[in-house]
Design a protein around this motif. Structure first.
Motif, PDB file in Angstrom:
ATOM      1  N   ASP A  33     -38.962  -3.562   2.219  1.00 35.91           N
ATOM      2  CA  ASP A  33     -40.319  -3.837   1.722  1.00 35.91           C
ATOM      3  C   ASP A  33     -40.462  -3.390   0.274  1.00 35.91           C
ATOM      4  OD1 ASP A  33     -41.127  -4.884   4.133  1.00 35.91           O
ATOM      5  OD2 ASP A  33     -41.913  -2.984   4.881  1.00 35.91           O
ATOM      6  N   TYR A  34     -39.975  -2.177  -0.026  1.00 38.26           N
ATOM      7  CA  TYR A  34     -40.218  -1.576  -1.339  1.00 38.26           C
ATOM      8  C   TYR A  34     -39.327  -2.157  -2.428  1.00 38.26           C
ATOM      9  CZ  TYR A  34     -41.269   1.966  -4.848  1.00 38.26           C
ATOM     10  OH  TYR A  34     -41.662   2.596  -5.991  1.00 38.26           O
ATOM     11  N   PHE A  35     -38.018  -2.287  -2.151  1.00 37.69           N
ATOM     12  CA  PHE A  35     -37.081  -2.709  -3.189  1.00 37.69           C
ATOM     13  C   PHE A  35     -36.858  -4.222  -3.243  1.00 37.69           C
ATOM     14  CE2 PHE A  35     -35.552   1.719  -2.339  1.00 37.69           C
ATOM     15  CZ  PHE A  35     -35.957   2.243  -3.558  1.00 37.69           C
ATOM     16  N   LEU A  36     -37.094  -4.920  -2.133  1.00 40.78           N
ATOM     17  CA  LEU A  36     -36.878  -6.368  -2.110  1.00 40.78           C
ATOM     18  C   LEU A  36     -38.137  -7.140  -1.730  1.00 40.78           C
ATOM     19  CD1 LEU A  36     -33.330  -6.599  -0.468  1.00 40.78           C
ATOM     20  CD2 LEU A  36     -33.923  -6.518  -2.892  1.00 40.78           C
ATOM     21  N   GLY A  37     -39.300  -6.459  -1.778  1.00 32.50           N
ATOM     22  CA  GLY A  37     -40.566  -7.144  -1.522  1.00 32.50           C
ATOM     23  C   GLY A  37     -40.667  -7.730  -0.138  1.00 32.50           C
ATOM     24  N   GLY A  38     -39.968  -7.111   0.858  1.00 31.44           N
ATOM     25  CA  GLY A  38     -39.998  -7.615   2.221  1.00 31.44           C
ATOM     26  C   GLY A  38     -39.119  -8.834   2.441  1.00 31.44           C
ATOM     27  N   LYS A  39     -38.328  -9.200   1.425  1.00 31.48           N
ATOM     28  CA  LYS A  39     -37.424 -10.362   1.495  1.00 31.48           C
ATOM     29  C   LYS A  39     -38.148 -11.630   1.936  1.00 31.48           C
ATOM     30  CE  LYS A  39     -33.123 -10.155   2.699  1.00 31.48           C
ATOM     31  NZ  LYS A  39     -32.457 -10.368   1.402  1.00 31.48           N
ATOM     32  N   ASP A  40     -39.320 -11.878   1.345  1.00 31.51           N
ATOM     33  CA  ASP A  40     -40.030 -13.115   1.679  1.00 31.51           C
ATOM     34  C   ASP A  40     -40.541 -13.830   0.432  1.00 31.51           C
ATOM     35  OD1 ASP A  40     -42.032 -11.443   0.876  1.00 31.51           O
ATOM     36  OD2 ASP A  40     -43.269 -11.652   2.685  1.00 31.51           O
ATOM     37  N   ALA A  41     -39.894 -13.573  -0.724  1.00 28.68           N
ATOM     38  CA  ALA A  41     -40.335 -14.174  -1.984  1.00 28.68           C
ATOM     39  C   ALA A  41     -40.007 -15.670  -2.019  1.00 28.68           C
ATOM     40  CB  ALA A  41     -39.672 -13.472  -3.164  1.00 28.68           C
ATOM     41  N   THR A  42     -40.888 -16.439  -2.633  1.00 25.99           N
ATOM     42  CA  THR A  42     -40.678 -17.879  -2.792  1.00 25.99           C
ATOM     43  C   THR A  42     -39.976 -18.153  -4.131  1.00 25.99           C
ATOM     44  OG1 THR A  42     -42.796 -18.174  -3.891  1.00 25.99           O
ATOM     45  CG2 THR A  42     -42.770 -18.345  -1.484  1.00 25.99           C
ATOM     46  N   TRP A  43     -39.539 -19.411  -4.318  1.00 23.63           N
ATOM     47  CA  TRP A  43     -38.789 -19.753  -5.533  1.00 23.63           C
ATOM     48  C   TRP A  43     -39.622 -19.578  -6.800  1.00 23.63           C
ATOM     49  CZ3 TRP A  43     -40.503 -23.778  -8.620  1.00 23.63           C
ATOM     50  CH2 TRP A  43     -41.368 -24.697  -8.038  1.00 23.63           C
ATOM     51  N   ILE A  44     -40.938 -19.795  -6.704  1.00 28.82           N
ATOM     52  CA  ILE A  44     -41.784 -19.630  -7.902  1.00 28.82           C
ATOM     53  C   ILE A  44     -41.790 -18.167  -8.340  1.00 28.82           C
ATOM     54  CG2 ILE A  44     -44.145 -19.745  -8.780  1.00 28.82           C
ATOM     55  CD1 ILE A  44     -44.595 -22.208  -7.084  1.00 28.82           C
TER      56      ILE A  44
END
Length: 567
Positions: A33-44
């Protein structure tokens, strides 16, 4: 700065605060959650973050300054941004399958724990002493120039601007983690693009158009071989930017930076899947085509305006240094200070703030991830996930403090250290690039081979930097008859040295691998070409379609067209 400018800046900060408050309400329960933003980022979000993280002081000061002093020479490093596509198409599948948080962690999976320690140590030290320090130092200088304030409350405004920039960025990075870096970038990127585009348009209008800039700059010779400021490809005997050396050196540095550096790759690792990660790199590659026009060309415009002003008998457009030379590094902030109307200057200041803050935020977050994942968690693997988040926040605070403490050193050696930064990258890149290349492309590469490719690069790089400092302080001129050691580690052009260093590190990795035990097939499955399972190959193939290929070809086509135009 007028009241309207301050209103624009206030609106920018309100929007920034709104995003940060929203991010802080999201869950931050573990390292993902903290270092990879929860691994749910979109391409934008990924593409915007790659671009916004990349654009920093080296563009606002360095790239615009190089445009004003040497023309198109430094464009190689920007146009090599097409290598982000290699990250998306070649490396993302291997990074995604490995389920790692950091690049040193990937090297441990592929090679051994020693490789992880070496890369994590090199990365952390270089981030704090170069990237963080230069961004903070240049930020202070930019805002001192733009605001035109020497002192405030009896304190040098440089310190207020520099420390204020660090503390402001640190606050939202510490509490928001990677999510705050990603989503503030979505706000900051369009502001940065719009602001820089306005500078370009108004600069060309002030000068008299594109043709006038090309006319003036093409009349200025940059070497004795007939090359001018508008030539990207320069004679191979040019002392600074020989065409072959520039192509090789910028490619080596570009590969290291775009495909293996934690600072960039961490944004891609935050993607929800291979598809979003790859499309994020394609979007980032589109955006990366712009800095030459948004920063380097304005530097050339500032130079051309200055030449016209001198020819007309005026004082000149750019400020002068104490030694009587033009202060090229002031090109971008001078355009902001002298050309922009009320309200627009506030927007540009927001753009500059966005560039510096996004770069700093990414650096803080990447550095904290390296310390927490590659050092703390390794030795305390049973640490509670929530405690890891707190350790990451504490690590960020420490890095912020180190960055502030380094400011006086940066200010005392300022220009000298800034000039050495490209040298630092040129000797940092080859060893790391060699380790990743043989690690991903060659199944036979052993743990010892990868480690020694990395180590040989570190040893040679430190020798080169030490030699440059020693011979420079001893007053030795490059090219003067000396020893073989002096020729190799001091006289040799830095770009050619970078290329030969990569060849040497690759050779070390290959030779050591051939004389040491090959890795077990199960250890490297899915991490090297030729080891992927049918399921992994199918998943990768399902993650792209013809439009991803079309956009990739468009980016490569624009890159080739750029080289042809400025040949």
């Amino acid at each position: 700065m007028t009241s309207l400018d301050w209103i624009v800046i206030a609106i920018f900060f309100l929007a920034l605060i709104g995003i940060i408050v929203w991010v802080m309400k999201q869950k931050q329960n573990n390292a993902a959650d903290y270092f990879l933003g929860g691994k749910d980022a979109t391409w934008i979000a990924i593409g915007a973050s790659i671009f916004a993280s990349n654009i920093g002081s080296e563009h606002l000061i360095g790239l615009a300054g190089s445009g004003a002093s040497s023309g198109m020479a430094m464009a190689h490093w920007e146009i090599q941004g097409w290598m982000i596509l290699l990250l998306g198409w070649v490396f993302v599948p291997f990074y995604t399958r490995s389920m790692v948080y950091t690049m040193p962690e990937f090297l441990e999976r592929r090679f051994n724990p020693q490789s992880r320690t070496i890369l994590a140590t090199i990365s952390l030290i270089s981030y704090v002493l170069t990237k963080v320090a230069v961004t903070v130092y240049a930020g202070g200088l930019v805002f001192q120039q733009v605001f035109g304030i020497e002192e405030l409350w009896g304190i040098d405004f440089f310190w207020i601007a520099a420390i204020g920039l660090v503390l402001l960025t640190a606050l939202y990075t510490i509490f928001g983690g990677m999510k705050s870096v990603l989503y503030t970038s979505v706000l900051q990127t369009p502001i940065l693009l719009l602001g820089s585009l306005i500078i370009l348009v108004l600069g060309l209008k002030e000068l008299g158009g594109w043709d006038e800039m090309m006319r003036i700059c093409s009349s200025v010779k940059v070497n004795e071989y007939g090359d001018t400021m508008v030539n990207l490809i320069r004679d191979n005997n040019d002392s600074q930017y020989p065409w072959l050396g520039a192509l090789i050196g910028s490619a080596v540095i570009g590969f290291w930076y775009w495909c293996t550096d934690q600072f960039i790759v961490q944004r891609v690792l935050s993607g929800k899947d291979e598809k979003e990660a790859r499309r994020g790199t394609i979007f980032g590659a589109y955006l990366k085509l712009l800095p030459v026009f948004l920063f380097l060309i304005p530097g050339m415009i500032a130079f051309a305006i200055h030449q016209n002003a001198i020819a007309a008998g005026g004082e000149g457009f750019l400020p002068m240094l104490a030694n009587g030379n033009v202060n090229s590094d002031a090109a971008f902030p001078t355009l902001v200070a002298k050309l922009l109307p009320a309200g627009v200057k506030g927007l540009i200041v927001c753009g500059i703030l966005a560039a510096l803050m996004s770069s700093l935020a990414s650096l803080f977050n990447s550095s904290a991830a390296l310390f927490t994942i590659d050092f703390y968690q390794r030795y305390r693997p049973d640490t509670d996930p929530k405690k890891l988040v707190r350790i990451g926040q504490i690590a960020t605070v420490v890095i912020v403090i180190l960055g502030i403490l380094w400011i006086p050193v940066m200010r005392s050696v300022g220009d000298v250290l800034y000039l050495y930064l490209q040298d630092v990258q040129s000797v940092l890149a080859p060893g790391i690039a060699a380790a990743f290349l043989i690690g991903i492309l060659w199944k036979r590469a052993s743990a010892q081979g990868g480690m020694w490719a990395l180590l040989s690069g570190l040893i040679i790089g430190l020798t080169r930097l030490g030699s440059k400092v020693y011979y420079s302080n001893a007053g030795v001129e490059p090219g003067v008859d000396g020893s073989l050691f002096q020729y190799v580690f001091y006289d040799c052009n830095w770009l050619f040295f970078c290329g030969w260093m990569l060849v040497f590190c690759l050779a070390v990795g290959v030779i050591v691998s051939l004389f040491t035990k090959a890795p077990e097939p199960e250890k490297i499955q899915g991490l090297v070409f030729g080891t992927s399972t049918p399921e992994q190959i199918a998943a990768t193939r399902a993650s792209w379609n013809k439009w991803d290929v079309v956009h990739t070809m468009i980016i490569l086509g624009i890159t080739v067209a750029f080289y042809i135009y400025f040949w």
